[in-house]
Design an enzyme around this catalytic site. Structure first.
Site, PDB file in Angstrom:
ATOM      1  N   PRO A  87       0.809  -1.243  -0.082  1.00 62.67           N
ATOM      2  CA  PRO A  87       0.029  -0.027  -0.037  1.00 62.67           C
ATOM      3  C   PRO A  87       0.844   1.147   0.125  1.00 62.67           C
ATOM      4  O   PRO A  87       1.644   1.409   0.829  1.00 62.67           O
ATOM      5  CB  PRO A  87      -0.853  -0.049   1.100  1.00 62.67           C
ATOM      6  CG  PRO A  87      -0.966  -1.551   1.523  1.00 62.67           C
ATOM      7  CD  PRO A  87       0.458  -2.002   1.128  1.00 62.67           C
ATOM      8  N   CYS A  88       0.665   2.212  -1.003  1.00 67.13           N
ATOM      9  CA  CYS A  88       1.299   3.207  -0.912  1.00 67.13           C
ATOM     10  C   CYS A  88       0.965   4.589  -0.249  1.00 67.13           C
ATOM     11  O   CYS A  88       1.616   5.564  -0.064  1.00 67.13           O
ATOM     12  CB  CYS A  88       1.540   3.668  -2.760  1.00 67.13           C
ATOM     13  SG  CYS A  88      -0.161   4.456  -3.169  1.00 67.13           S
ATOM     14  N   GLN A  89      -0.275   4.571   0.441  1.00 74.05           N
ATOM     15  CA  GLN A  89      -0.708   5.673   1.292  1.00 74.05           C
ATOM     16  C   GLN A  89       0.256   6.129   2.055  1.00 74.05           C
ATOM     17  O   GLN A  89       0.271   7.395   2.470  1.00 74.05           O
ATOM     18  CB  GLN A  89      -1.959   5.516   1.872  1.00 74.05           C
ATOM     19  CG  GLN A  89      -3.103   5.114   0.749  1.00 74.05           C
ATOM     20  CD  GLN A  89      -3.204   3.596   0.502  1.00 74.05           C
ATOM     21  OE1 GLN A  89      -2.335   2.828   0.550  1.00 74.05           O
ATOM     22  NE2 GLN A  89      -4.661   3.418  -0.219  1.00 74.05           N
TER      23      GLN A  89
END
Length: 413
Positions: A87-89
């Site tokens: 996940p890049c958040q």
């Protein structure tokens, strides 16, 4: 038709809707196992690729890394490629815009980087591929990248391997994808082979093929009428037709060409952002607000099929879930054609495959006779009250949000 001969194997982590894996499949890889926690993304995979085995449960943290390798039917050292995009958040630039910074390694989702490394150590793949946003390697904010480097160094010491990291900053449009999408790809070879960045093929300069455009990708889907679900909503919806193709709210700032409704750079870039037919799409967002683009040049939302096309998903691929879920799945995906390119290059450079083709099969064909830009509408009266002198944004760290956070920090201190 997918090849049935023996193919290099891939274990997919954080599979999502399968964009990375579809590209690798087209490049000749066999997906042995997918690990994905989102129920609707899992439904998408089951609908389109029932032969891809899904780990159950989908939460990577509920599996011992060795168990994932066993589920893939392989022993230590037999896996050709470990691939995935945690996940890049925690590392996203949008996190800085909204909150002045992001929690980064303090974000619980960043634990997926550790999970990825544990699978590397259990599987010892011949190659690894990790995708993320550019924020993962921002100067001075590269804790996540350093965690990966240090983790691989520990694996090398313990397992006598030689994983050497290559960091690629790639814009998908430079390889024929009809979308301006900057991402980081981290590639490492167990044998220490240094991966060379693929040469860009598309651009505006002499010697390059012209960019593939939004019209190339979705021009055949262009109609004057559209379903109600694609009508924009919210406070700014009626202002959208007054913005030219390829522009955003900056059109309505002093010197922008429209009405002086906003201050320069006082909104985020994707605010009221529209596609231009004759250029690549702007970056597809995973969770856009009602005023967040890119919007279609006809001042509407993009359909799920149009989103798929701009991400170079095959036309027979169906995204499960409602439109909001489909947007999230597609906005988080790797463009399939870019993954195809990397899969071919990994085979050629790291796996030593002979006669690897160079052309990409997932790029859209060029479409002739691109129409002129849509005619711009007038600014509705309800927005004209905003006309006036608006101060530009004062600069990084000097905006009202940043100053408010600084005051709050001083009070806590």
């Amino acid at each position: 038709m997918r090849c049935t001969a023996k193919r290099p194997t891939v274990l997919s982590l954080f599979t999502g809707a399968g964009g990375l894996d579809l590209g690798l499949e087209t490049a000749g890889f066999e997906t042995r196992l997918c690990v994905e926690i989102d129920d609707e993304a899992r439904a998408t995979i089951r609908r389109n690729r029932p032969e891809w085995k899904l780990a159950t449960p989908g939460d990577i943290h509920q599996h011992a890394p060795g168990d994932l390798l066993a589920l893939s039917g392989l022993d230590e050292g037999e896996l050709d490629l470990l691939a995935g995009g945690p996940p890049c958040q925690p590392f996203s630039k949008s996190g800085y815009w909204l909150a002045g910074d992001s929690k980064r390694l303090g974000d619980p989702r960043a634990a997926t980087l550790d999970a990825y490394l544990r699978v590397v150590e259990a599987a010892l793949p011949r190659a690894m591929l990790l995708e993320n946003v550019r924020g993962l390697t921002f100067d001075g904010k590269d804790e996540g990248f350093r965690l990966l480097e240090q983790g691989l160094e520990r694996i090398n010491r313990r397992k006598k391997t030689n994983y050497q990291v290559t960091v690629l900053h790639l814009n998908a449009a430079c390889y024929g994808v009809p979308q301006l999408r900057d991402r980081v790809f981290i590639i490492a070879s167990r044998a220490g082979t240094i991966f060379e960045m693929p040469a860009a093929t598309h651009g505006d300069s002499e010697g390059f093929e012209p960019y593939r455009t939004a019209w190339d990708a979705i021009g055949d889907l262009d109609v004057a009428n559209w379903p109600d679900e694609l009508a924009p909503t919210g406070k700014w919806a009626k202002l959208l037709p007054s913005i030219p193709e390829g522009q955003n709210y900056l059109w309505h700032t002093p010197g922008g060409g429209g009405e002086p409704l906003f201050g320069w750079r006082t909104r985020f870039w994707s605010f009221l952002l529209k596609l231009a037919k004759d250029r690549p799409s702007w970056t597809i967002q995973a969770e856009p607000g009602p005023a967040t683009g890119p919007f279609h040049w006809r001042s509407r939302l993009l359909s799920v099929r149009e989103l798929c096309r701009l991400q170079t998903f095959p036309d027979d691929y169906v995204i499960e879930g409602d439109r909001r879920s489909a947007q999230r799945q597609l906005g988080n995906a790797v463009p399939c054609a870019l993954a195809e390119l990397l899969g071919l290059e990994i085979q050629r450079q790291i796996l030593g495959s002979a006669d690897v083709r160079m052309e990409l099969q997932l790029l859209p064909a060029r479409r002739a006779s691109c129409p002129p830009p849509q005619r711009r509408g007038r600014v509705p009266k309800e927005y004209l009250a905003l006309r006036g002198k608006h101060r530009p944004h004062p600069g990084t760290g000097l905006g009202p949000g940043a100053l408010r956070r600084e005051r709050e920090h001083d009070l806590v201190g």
